[in-house]
Design an enzyme around this catalytic site. Structure first.
Site, PDB file in Angstrom:
ATOM      1  N   CYS A 174      -1.797   7.320  -5.680  1.00  0.00           N
ATOM      2  CA  CYS A 174      -0.307   7.031  -5.377  1.00  0.00           C
ATOM      3  C   CYS A 174      -0.015   5.615  -6.236  1.00  0.00           C
ATOM      4  CB  CYS A 174      -0.061   6.709  -3.820  1.00  0.00           C
ATOM      5  SG  CYS A 174       1.741   6.180  -3.544  1.00  0.00           S
ATOM      6  N   PHE A 208      -3.141   4.041   3.018  1.00  0.00           N
ATOM      7  CA  PHE A 208      -2.906   4.604   4.347  1.00  0.00           C
ATOM      8  C   PHE A 208      -3.953   5.608   4.569  1.00  0.00           C
ATOM      9  CE2 PHE A 208      -1.547   7.440   7.598  1.00  0.00           C
ATOM     10  CZ  PHE A 208      -1.086   6.765   8.606  1.00  0.00           C
ATOM     11  N   TYR A 266       0.928  -1.211   0.064  1.00  0.00           N
ATOM     12  CA  TYR A 266      -0.010   0.186  -0.155  1.00  0.00           C
ATOM     13  C   TYR A 266       0.826   1.162  -0.052  1.00  0.00           C
ATOM     14  CZ  TYR A 266       1.155   0.817   4.863  1.00  0.00           C
ATOM     15  OH  TYR A 266       1.808   0.870   6.066  1.00  0.00           O
ATOM     16  N   CYS A 267       0.319   2.187  -0.415  1.00  0.00           N
ATOM     17  CA  CYS A 267       0.919   3.815  -0.381  1.00  0.00           C
ATOM     18  C   CYS A 267      -0.152   4.767   0.167  1.00  0.00           C
ATOM     19  CB  CYS A 267       1.860   3.891  -1.501  1.00  0.00           C
ATOM     20  SG  CYS A 267       0.908   4.200  -3.144  1.00  0.00           S
ATOM     21  N   ASN A 268      -0.001   5.901  -0.658  1.00  0.00           N
ATOM     22  CA  ASN A 268      -0.855   6.964  -0.201  1.00  0.00           C
ATOM     23  C   ASN A 268      -2.370   6.899  -0.769  1.00  0.00           C
ATOM     24  OD1 ASN A 268       0.445   8.353   1.940  1.00  0.00           O
ATOM     25  ND2 ASN A 268       1.595   9.435   0.578  1.00  0.00           N
TER      26      ASN A 268
END
Length: 172
Positions: free
Chosen positions: A130, A155, A124-126
């Site tokens: 993202c 996130f 996962y990221c932003n």
């Protein structure tokens, strides 16, 4: 003025029936396997089984917030945060490890030494804007990991749902 007698019409109709019959025979013989699947109730595959398996191995599988919660609760996947280290330290999903996309090429051998290729990995990221989680997932797949998942909400979706966040203390 065009004039056709009965024998011309009969000949044209016979030629038309012959052409249609020939087309049906050629079409059926070229698609006999497909016809057998349809008649047996198996349906028409959009991709062959090998193409489907190859495609599944080639792209990460998107997962929802609920699926991510379950994977974390069951400890069924390695959770990887693709964001930069500073963001990871400020808050990350429970049990996540930090592997920023910018460090992936350098740190991938270390990960391969510790994590078996058949272990599911969730990246996962932003959130939806993202691309780092998808890009990192593609690197993991290229490195031989067979089940790579991407939590596209990342996130922000996790935090906004009020779910627990871990914070990493950095340095003294």
């Amino acid at each position: 003025m065009l004039s056709l007698d009965y024998s011309d019409i009969k000949r044209i109709l016979c030629e038309l029936v012959l052409i249609v019959a020939l087309g049906v025979v050629v079409g059926l013989s070229a698609n006999v396997g497909l016809l057998q699947r349809v008649l047996s109730g198996q349906g028409v595959p959009l991709l062959s089984e090998s193409e489907t398996a190859e495609r599944n191995d080639s792209y990460p599988e998107p997962v929802s917030l609920q699926q991510t919660k379950q994977l974390i609760a069951d400890k069924a996947a390695l959770i990887v945060d693709a964001r930069i280290g500073e963001l990871y330290e400020q808050g990350h999903l429970p049990h996540a490890v930090s592997l920023p996309l910018s460090e992936a090429d350098r740190r991938l051998p270390e990960l391969q030494a510790e994590v078996a290729p058949d272990r599911p990995i969730l990246v996962y990221c932003n959130g939806y804007g993202c691309p780092d989680s998808f890009d990192l997932a593609m690197k993991l797949i290229a490195a031989g990991y067979r089940r790579v998942l991407v939590f596209e909400g990342g996130f922000p979706e996790w935090r906004d749902a009020g779910l627990p966040i871990e914070v990493t203390e950095s340095g003294p």
